[in-house]
Design a protein around this motif. Structure first.
Motif, short mmCIF file in Angstrom:
data_model
loop_
_atom_site.label_atom_id
_atom_site.label_comp_id
_atom_site.label_asym_id
_atom_site.label_seq_id
_atom_site.Cartn_x
_atom_site.Cartn_y
_atom_site.Cartn_z
N SER A 69 0.82 -1.21 0.00
CA SER A 69 0.00 0.00 0.00
C SER A 69 0.86 1.26 0.00
O SER A 69 0.56 2.22 -0.71
CB SER A 69 -0.92 -0.02 1.22
OG SER A 69 -1.68 1.17 1.29
N LEU A 72 3.17 1.37 -3.46
CA LEU A 72 2.52 0.96 -4.70
C LEU A 72 3.01 1.74 -5.92
O LEU A 72 3.30 1.13 -6.96
CB LEU A 72 1.00 1.09 -4.55
CG LEU A 72 0.18 0.61 -5.75
CD1 LEU A 72 0.46 -0.86 -6.05
CD2 LEU A 72 -1.31 0.82 -5.50
N THR A 247 5.00 -8.57 -6.38
CA THR A 247 4.74 -7.89 -7.65
C THR A 247 5.22 -8.74 -8.83
O THR A 247 4.52 -8.86 -9.84
CB THR A 247 5.44 -6.53 -7.67
OG1 THR A 247 5.00 -5.74 -6.56
CG2 THR A 247 5.14 -5.78 -8.96
#
Length: 275
Positions: A69, A72, A247
């Motif tokens: 978060s 990002l 990711t």
């Protein structure tokens, strides 16, 4: 005497609007996978809390979620060059593999000469080839693309050769009787036979090309997922390190999903039925 033409006729089937939704088996498989992932995260979180594992060693899932978060924009920025390198490497490696596979199928001498060379290239660790490619191609995007292509090449080559040859002999005999050219035999028979094999290889290589791009970035880069992994490791920023790994996994899974959807869209017959 009039004839009732409605007798024996079959009404056109209504469009299956619900076919866009997963089948019960697929939905169950997805649900079980999500359940397994949730349980894994819960166990991971409990181990970190109960044994008081320091965050700089192994972060808890909540710490990783916080890093995702918080970082990002940084993760998305790093993902762009890695996706670009993996995409072009995927195209290059698989295109060359398919061309070489066709040459192997139609020329036995070429296969006997160069198939051992392909095996030799595969046996060389990719981390050993990467510095050589960096010296030859420089520090730009080119060596990363070539590394991703090399890691995609062999699986597609092996599966394509097998697929092009997995043809029903009766179909080949039929095409010979019909005086079909080699091009017609290839396009109408061998390609259809090879498509399930090719897509199986593509689903492997689409995930491996991401690994190839990251390895290329480890050797020398100032941006990308591989660069961010090294930077997070040297900074002892474990939450960001795990967020970067997540990711990379999302990129690979997305590529796998795209190839799987293309497979279902193109292969509309039962691959288990002999061609």
């Amino acid at each position: 005497m009039s004839i009732d033409r409605s007798v024996g006729t079959t009404a056109a089937p209504l469009p299956r609007i619900w076919s866009i939704f997963p089948s019960p088996d697929a939905a169950r498989a997805l649900g079980m996978a999500m359940l397994g992932l949730t349980l894994t995260l819960i166990i991971w979180q409990l181990i970190i809390v109960l044994f008081k594992v320091p965050t700089y060693l192994v972060p808890a899932p909540t710490d990783v979620a916080g890093a995702v978060s918080r970082d990002l924009p940084l993760l998305l920025e790093a993902a762009v060059p890695t996706i670009t390198e993996a995409f072009f490497g995927f195209l290059l490696g698989n295109t060359v593999a398919l061309l070489v596979a066709v040459s192997f199928v139609y020329n036995k001498v070429v296969e006997e000469m160069f198939y051992p060379v392909a095996i030799l290239i595969k046996t060389i660790p990719i981390v050993a080839i990467a510095p050589v490619l960096k010296i030859i191609l420089g520090n730009g995007i080119e060596p990363k693309i070539v590394i991703a292509a090399l890691i995609c090449f062999f699986p597609t080559l092996v599966n394509s050769v097998r697929g092009f040859r997995a043809v029903n002999p009766q179909l080949l005999e039929l095409m010979r009787v019909l005086s079909a050219s080699k091009t017609e035999v290839f396009l109408r028979v061998r390609v259809y036979s090879a498509l399930p094999y090719i897509f199986s290889a593509l689903k492997i290589s689409v995930t491996m090309c991401v690994l190839g791009a990251i390895v290329g970035e480890w050797i020398g880069a100032n941006k990308g997922i591989g660069y961010l992994l090294l930077q997070s490791m040297f900074d002892f920023n474990a939450p960001r390190l795990f967020a970067t790994i997540l990711t990379a996994s999302v990129i690979a899974i997305t590529g796998f999903a795209i190839v799987s959807m293309l497979e279902k869209w193109i292969i509309r017959w039962d691959p288990g039925v002999a061609m």
